[in-house]
Scaffold this active site. Structure first.
Site, PDB file in Angstrom:
ATOM      1  CG  ASP A 110      -2.046  -0.953   1.159  1.00 54.37           C
ATOM      2  OD1 ASP A 110      -2.254  -1.534   0.079  1.00 54.37           O
ATOM      3  OD2 ASP A 110      -2.742  -1.140   2.182  1.00 54.37           O
ATOM      4  CB  VAL A 111       0.811   4.328  -1.927  1.00 55.78           C
ATOM      5  CG1 VAL A 111      -0.552   4.996  -1.694  1.00 55.78           C
ATOM      6  CG2 VAL A 111       1.858   5.355  -2.309  1.00 55.78           C
ATOM      7  CD  GLU A 152      -6.445  -6.766   5.584  1.00 54.57           C
ATOM      8  OE1 GLU A 152      -5.411  -6.092   5.415  1.00 54.57           O
ATOM      9  OE2 GLU A 152      -7.277  -6.527   6.491  1.00 54.57           O
TER      10      GLU A 152
END
Length: 314
Positions: A173-174, A264
């Site tokens: 994730d960023v 997820e």
């Protein structure tokens, strides 16, 4: 205390005998010391299927680096920055990755954005071992769709690019930044991350998907709760994972259902059926809001401050 055979070797040296033998013993002793897997008693360091859980103090970074540098491995890194996420997080993520992610190894950043021209304004440090490849993606109406769509995108990326260019690939994730070593000790065939908010909780509190109609349905059968903010492994292993998660998402769409935590939830179902070969402790993705924990000696990747009211605006 030194082993008896090492003391005996020193005795031989004082007698000016068997010097070649002593040198051989010293070299062997050094190699064994490098390879020795250190232990901690305050945390779980191995799963019941014998996969190591990596914590500070359980590995020798010099030993791991020597192995993988000798093999000249190349690591791929995927990250998506769409909408406000590009403006708010991408530059910090990439700059910190240059310093802390797989230091000393060749890395290819596969960066997916919805506005390619904005990448030219990022203040990135030039590095001969770091390549950046840019890809355009569409902006979806909902952030949940962006999250789930990345599994299909990563699978296609591996088929078209990664398998021809890299040995391993990690997906991030960023909205986080590196602030400590995230190195070769993390490499393995299939790598999962223990979720920082769940690793100390009992299993009945894990937020698996409990809808029997969803392909991500797990009920209470899982081993751990894994965080989709970081996963990786060999390109073959990650391709299998992303293809499986994408199939699950598509099956859910056909039934008009959606997994509780989107990709997820599907990732947790996959790792229940296909056990990871290495687990990363929450050091590798920590949230400062949890507060101080005695077992977290080093924070290697830190969640950025979440501003969902801004970042998730379409």
């Amino acid at each position: 205390m030194a082993p008896r055979w090492l003391s005996y070797g020193k005795f031989l040296l004082t007698k000016h005998k068997c010097i070649p033998l002593l040198l051989t013993i010293i070299i062997i002793y050094s190699v064994v010391d490098l390879a020795f897997l250190r232990s901690r008693t305050d945390v779980q360091t191995c799963t019941n299927w014998k996969a190591p859980i990596i914590w500070d103090g359980t590995f020798n970074p010099t030993y791991y680096d020597a192995i993988y540098k000798k093999q000249n491995v190349v690591i791929g890194l995927t990250v998506f920055a769409v909408g406000k996420y590009l403006d708010m997080y991408l530059e910090s993520f990439l700059v910190s990755a240059d310093e802390h992610f797989m230091p000393g190894l060749s890395v290819i950043y596969y960066v997916f954005v919805d506005e390619l021209p904005k990448l030219d304004s990022l203040r990135l440090r030039p590095n001969v071992r770091r390549k950046l490849k840019k890809f355009q993606v569409d902006r979806h109406k909902r952030w949940q769709d962006i999250s789930m769509f990345r599994m299909k995108t990563i699978s296609r990326l591996i088929e078209d690019h990664v398998k021809h260019e890299a040995d391993y690939v990690f997906c991030f994730d960023v909205d986080q930044r590196f602030q400590g070593r995230f190195g070769t000790e993390a490499l393995s065939e299939s790598v999962a991350l223990l979720h920082a908010w769940f690793y100390r909780r009992p299993k009945f509190m894990y937020t698996y998907d409990h809808n029997p109609l969803s392909a991500a349905y797990l009920d209470a059968e899982g081993d751990f709760y894994y965080h989709a903010a970081v996963f990786g492994g060999t390109w073959q292993s990650v391709k299998n994972l992303t293809e499986s998660c994408d199939r699950g998402v598509m099956q859910d769409k056909q039934k008009n259902v959606e997994a509780l935590w989107h990709d997820e939830s599907h990732l947790n179902k996959y790792f229940w059926l296909h056990k990871p070969t290495k687990l990363l402790s929450p050091e590798y993705c920590w949230d400062s809001k949890i507060g101080w924990r005695r077992d977290i000696r080093v924070v290697r990747l830190l969640w950025a401050e979440k501003q969902y009211d801004i970042s998730r605006q379409n």
